[in-house]
Design an enzyme around this catalytic site. Structure first.
Site, PDB file in Angstrom:
ATOM      1  N   TYR A  19       0.824  -1.229   0.000  1.00  0.00           N
ATOM      2  CA  TYR A  19       0.000   0.000   0.000  1.00  0.00           C
ATOM      3  C   TYR A  19       0.851   1.268   0.000  1.00  0.00           C
ATOM      4  O   TYR A  19       0.458   2.274   0.602  1.00  0.00           O
ATOM      5  CB  TYR A  19      -0.904   0.061   1.239  1.00  0.00           C
ATOM      6  CG  TYR A  19      -1.829  -1.090   1.465  1.00  0.00           C
ATOM      7  CD1 TYR A  19      -2.795  -1.434   0.528  1.00  0.00           C
ATOM      8  CD2 TYR A  19      -1.768  -1.832   2.648  1.00  0.00           C
ATOM      9  CE1 TYR A  19      -3.669  -2.484   0.759  1.00  0.00           C
ATOM     10  CE2 TYR A  19      -2.643  -2.881   2.886  1.00  0.00           C
ATOM     11  CZ  TYR A  19      -3.584  -3.203   1.936  1.00  0.00           C
ATOM     12  OH  TYR A  19      -4.451  -4.230   2.182  1.00  0.00           O
ATOM     13  N   TYR A 149     -14.675  -4.545   3.422  1.00  0.00           N
ATOM     14  CA  TYR A 149     -13.301  -4.949   3.110  1.00  0.00           C
ATOM     15  C   TYR A 149     -13.141  -6.396   3.546  1.00  0.00           C
ATOM     16  O   TYR A 149     -13.371  -6.728   4.711  1.00  0.00           O
ATOM     17  CB  TYR A 149     -12.271  -4.066   3.837  1.00  0.00           C
ATOM     18  CG  TYR A 149     -10.867  -4.540   3.554  1.00  0.00           C
ATOM     19  CD1 TYR A 149     -10.230  -4.203   2.360  1.00  0.00           C
ATOM     20  CD2 TYR A 149     -10.191  -5.382   4.435  1.00  0.00           C
ATOM     21  CE1 TYR A 149      -8.964  -4.676   2.064  1.00  0.00           C
ATOM     22  CE2 TYR A 149      -8.919  -5.853   4.148  1.00  0.00           C
ATOM     23  CZ  TYR A 149      -8.308  -5.504   2.968  1.00  0.00           C
ATOM     24  OH  TYR A 149      -7.059  -5.984   2.677  1.00  0.00           O
ATOM     25  N   ASP A 244     -17.536 -12.422   8.179  1.00  0.00           N
ATOM     26  CA  ASP A 244     -16.089 -12.216   8.128  1.00  0.00           C
ATOM     27  C   ASP A 244     -15.677 -11.589   9.467  1.00  0.00           C
ATOM     28  O   ASP A 244     -15.754 -10.379   9.649  1.00  0.00           O
ATOM     29  CB  ASP A 244     -15.742 -11.300   6.951  1.00  0.00           C
ATOM     30  CG  ASP A 244     -14.255 -10.971   6.886  1.00  0.00           C
ATOM     31  OD1 ASP A 244     -13.510 -11.357   7.808  1.00  0.00           O
ATOM     32  OD2 ASP A 244     -13.843 -10.317   5.910  1.00  0.00           O
ATOM     33  N   LYS A 273      -6.112 -13.031  11.782  1.00  0.00           N
ATOM     34  CA  LYS A 273      -5.600 -11.971  12.657  1.00  0.00           C
ATOM     35  C   LYS A 273      -5.464 -12.469  14.110  1.00  0.00           C
ATOM     36  O   LYS A 273      -4.583 -13.257  14.399  1.00  0.00           O
ATOM     37  CB  LYS A 273      -6.457 -10.720  12.528  1.00  0.00           C
ATOM     38  CG  LYS A 273      -6.275 -10.115  11.130  1.00  0.00           C
ATOM     39  CD  LYS A 273      -6.896  -8.752  10.932  1.00  0.00           C
ATOM     40  CE  LYS A 273      -6.470  -8.217   9.565  1.00  0.00           C
ATOM     41  NZ  LYS A 273      -7.460  -7.435   8.891  1.00  0.00           N
TER      42      LYS A 273
HETATM   43  C1  PLP Z   1      -7.712  -7.722   7.398  1.00  0.00           C
HETATM   44  C2  PLP Z   1      -8.992  -8.269   6.959  1.00  0.00           C
HETATM   45  C3  PLP Z   1      -9.062  -9.274   5.982  1.00  0.00           C
HETATM   46  C4  PLP Z   1      -7.841  -9.766   5.255  1.00  0.00           C
HETATM   47  O1  PLP Z   1      -6.950 -10.400   6.111  1.00  0.00           O
HETATM   48  P1  PLP Z   1      -5.419 -10.610   5.636  1.00  0.00           P
HETATM   49  O2  PLP Z   1      -4.845 -11.420   6.744  1.00  0.00           O
HETATM   50  O3  PLP Z   1      -4.837  -9.249   5.549  1.00  0.00           O
HETATM   51  O4  PLP Z   1      -5.445 -11.300   4.343  1.00  0.00           O
HETATM   52  C5  PLP Z   1     -10.292  -9.788   5.658  1.00  0.00           C
HETATM   53  N1  PLP Z   1     -11.403  -9.354   6.257  1.00  0.00           N
HETATM   54  C6  PLP Z   1     -11.389  -8.392   7.208  1.00  0.00           C
HETATM   55  C7  PLP Z   1     -12.660  -7.968   7.845  1.00  0.00           C
HETATM   56  C8  PLP Z   1     -10.179  -7.802   7.569  1.00  0.00           C
HETATM   57  O5  PLP Z   1     -10.158  -6.833   8.481  1.00  0.00           O
END
Ligand code: PLP
Length: 428
Positions: A19, A149, A244, A273
Site C-alpha cells: 500500500y 473490506y 467475516d 488476525k
Molecule cells: C484484514 C482483513 C481481511 C484480510 O486479512 P489478511 O490477513 O490481511 O489477508 C479480511 N477481512 C477483514 C474484515 C479484515 O479486516
C-alpha cells in the site's frame, strides 16, 4: 550511516512495500522496529511506541506473550511442518476441536488456511459450490455491503466495497451485488436494501458481512439488531450468511465474536488476525454441519482447495495456545472493562475543534477528522505527531483510530489515549 539509515537504504533498494507509493517509499522514513514486548514496539534507536493498532489488528495478546513463545518453541522442536494430504496431526485436530468449542453454537467444522483473505476465498468457494451441487445452480452471486473490506486476493476484492482497494482491478473481478448505502448511522437502510435485493434476485448464494464493524472502511460501527435482521433475511430467502470475523473476532468488539451480540450463528465464519495472536500467519473458515454435509459424497462433490501450509503445526500450536489464554486469562472480560475507558475518551474528543465524529465499540475507538475517508490526509498529520509522542497510530485516511492489544493495562491505555488526544489537538 546509522543502523537505521542502513536498513532504510536497503529497504528502499530491494523491498516492494505494501500500500505504498514509490514517492512515499523514497521520501518518507518508516519506523525501523527492532523488537517488541507487550504493547510496545522498540525501534533501532531504542525509542518505544505503543502499538495502537496491534500491528495491523493481529497482536490481540500483545507482543512476545510468554505462553505463545513457549508454545512456538516446543512445537518447533517436535514438528514444524507436514502436509495434511493423507496425513493428520494432533495439533491441527485439537485446534479444530477447540475452535469449534469457542465458536458461535452450531459451527461444526474448521477448514484451515493462511490469512484473512484466504479464509474469505475459502468461504466464497464453499458457498458457491454448496448451491451448485445441491439443486440450486442458479444461486451463483454474492451480496456484499458498501464499505466492505474482505482482503486483497481477487475473490475478496470482488466482494470489497472500498474503492481504493478495488477500482484499478475491476477487470479481474467477479460480479458481486453491492449495497450502495454506507452511512452506518442509518444502517436500517442497508437492511432494507438487502431485503429488496433478495426479493428481486433469486440467484444469490450468500450475503457477506463484517459483523458490527467495517474495519478498513474507517471503523464504521453498526448495531446487533441489524445483524439479527440480516440473519433473518438470509434464512427467509435460503441464502448463506458469511460472517467475516477476521477483524471483529477474538474479543475485539467486547465479546468473543461480534455475532455473539446478535446471538446468531452464520453458515460460514472467517477468522484470522487475532486467531494466531500475531505470531504466525494462519486462518480458518468455520462451517455449520449443514454446509459441511452439502459436500458429502465422492470426488465430484469435494471442496477442491488446500494450501501448502494447511493446518501448519506451528500455526496450529499457537492458535490453540491463543484459545487457552483466552479461556484462562479472562482476556474478553479485561477488554470489556477497558472498553468503557476507550468509549469515554473518544466521546470527549468531540470537544476538539477538528473532530467531526467519534465512535467506539469494545477495544475500538475512532475519530473522524474530515470526510475524505481513506484518501484523506488529516489522519497522517496526527500519525506524525503521535509518532513523536511515542505511539504507532496509523490512520485510515481521515479516521484516527485505536485497536490496541486486549492485554494492554489501564495505565498503558491511559497513556495511549493521552497521546491520541494530544496529537489530534496538536494538528488542529
Ligand atoms: C484484514 C482483513 C481481511 C484480510 O486479512 P489478511 O490477513 O490481511 O489477508 C479480511 N477481512 C477483514 C474484515 C479484515 O479486516
Amino acid at each position: 550511516m546509522t543502523p537505521r539509515e542502513t536498513i532504510i537504504a536497503i529497504d528502499r533498494e530491494f523491498v516492494w512495500r505494501p500500500y505504498t507509493s514509490h514517492v512515499d517509499h523514497q521520501q518518507k522514513d518508516p519506523l525501523v522496529i527492532e523488537r517488541a514486548s507487550g504493547v510496545y514496539l522498540y525501534d533501532v534507536d531504542g525509542r518505544r511506541y505503543i502499538d495502537a493498532n496491534g500491528s495491523w489488528w493481529v497482536c490481540n495478546l500483545g507482543h512476545g506473550h510468554p505462553r505463545l513463545v513457549r508454545a512456538l518453541r516446543e512445537q518447533s522442536e517436535k514438528l514444524a511442518h507436514c502436509s495434511m494430504a493423507g496425513v493428520t496431526h494432533e495439533t491441527a485436530a485439537l485446534l479444530a476441536r477447540d475452535l469449534v468449542a469457542a465458536a458461535p453454537p452450531g459451527m461444526a467444522r474448521a477448514f484451515f488456511s493462511d490469512d484473512g483473505s484466504t479464509a474469505v476465498e475459502v468461504a466464497v468457494k464453499i458457498a458457491y459450490q454448496f448451491w451448485q451441487q445441491n439443486g440450486h445452480k442458479e444461486k451463483n452471486r454474492f451480496i456484499s455491503l458498501a464499505g466492505a473490506y474482505h482482503g486483497d486476493t481477487l475473490g475478496a476484492v470482488s466482494l470489497g466495497g472500498v474503492d481504493v482497494f478495488r477500482a484499478r482491478y475491476g477487470g479481474l473481478l467477479f460480479d458481486a451485488i453491492h449495497t450502495s448505502h454506507d452511512d452506518t448511522e442509518h444502517f436500517d437502510r442497508v437492511v432494507e436494501q438487502v431485503a429488496t435485493l433478495l426479493q428481486a434476485h433469486n440467484d444469490v448464494c450468500a450475503l457477506v458481512v463484517e459483523p458490527l464493524v467495517q474495519g478498513a472502511a474507517g471503523m464504521l460501527i453498526w448495531a446487533p439488531e441489524h445483524l439479527r435482521a440480516l440473519r433473518d433475511l438470509t434464512q427467509k430467502h435460503n441464502v448463506l450468511l458469511i460472517a467475516d470475523e477476521v477483524f471483529t473476532g477474538y474479543g475485539r468488539t467486547g465479546k468473543m465474536w461480534a455475532c455473539d451480540y446478535a446471538n446468531i450463528t452464520p453458515d460460514l465464519l472467517c477468522t484470522a488476525k487475532g486467531f494466531s495472536g500475531g505470531v504466525l500467519p494462519m486462518a480458518a473458515t468455520l462451517a455449520t454441519q449443514n454446509v459441511y454435509d452439502g459436500f458429502s459424497g465422492g470426488l465430484d462433490r469435494t471442496l477442491m482447495h488446500g494450501h501448502s501450509f494447511y493446518g501448519n503445526p506451528l500455526g496450529a500450536a499457537i492458535a490453540r495456545e491463543v484459545l487457552a489464554i483466552y479461556r484462562e486469562e479472562n482476556i474478553i472480560a479485561h477488554g470489556q472493562a477497558l472498553g468503557s475507558q476507550i468509549a469515554q475518551a473518544f466521546a470527549e474528543l468531540r470537544a476538539l475543534p477538528n473532530v467531526v465524529r467519534t465512535r467506539s465499540l469494545g477495544m475500538i475507538g475512532a475519530a473522524d477528522l474530515g470526510g475524505d475517508g481513506y484518501r484523506g490526509a488529516r489522519g497522517w498529520a496526527v500519525y506524525e505527531a503521535a509518532r513523536r509522542l511515542g505511539a504507532y497510530l496509523r490512520p485510515l485516511g481521515d479516521t484516527v483510530y485505536i485497536a490496541p492489544p486486549l492485554t494492554i493495562t489501564q495505565a498503558e491505555l491511559a497513556e495511549l489515549l493521552h497521546i491520541v488526544r494530544e496529537s489530534i489537538r496538536e494538528v488542529a
